[in-house]
Design a protein around this motif. Structure first.
Motif: not given
Length: 85
Positions: A51-61
């Motif tokens: 979940q953290r990894y997915t959220l970090m990818k979304e925030l990077q985008n």
């Protein structure tokens, strides 16, 4: 200087800043959570890490989008950015 254009510049700049601050705060929350779990790995789960990894990818985008919006704003109002106050 066109005051209406300057007011529009300020309104748009406020939105750009507000969105960028929000993204930075959200990234900071994820980093703090990651730091917590690095210090307490026995409390972490694979699902949380994912979940953290997915959220970090979304925030990077989102940060990339905000960066492009900021660049477009600076380009649109480059004549106002070059003013010496």
């Amino acid at each position: 200087m066109d005051l209406d254009r300057f007011e529009q510049f300020k309104r748009e700049a406020d939105i750009v800043i507000e969105n960028s601050v929000w993204v930075a705060q959200e990234i900071d929350k994820v980093i703090k959570e990651e730091e917590y779990y690095v210090s307490n790995p026995d409390l972490d789960t694979y699902e949380r890490m994912e979940q953290r990894y997915t959220l970090m990818k979304e925030l990077q985008n989102r940060a990339d989008v905000e960066s492009r919006i900021d660049a477009n704003h600076r380009h649109k109002y480059k004549d106002l950015y070059d003013i010496d106050f």
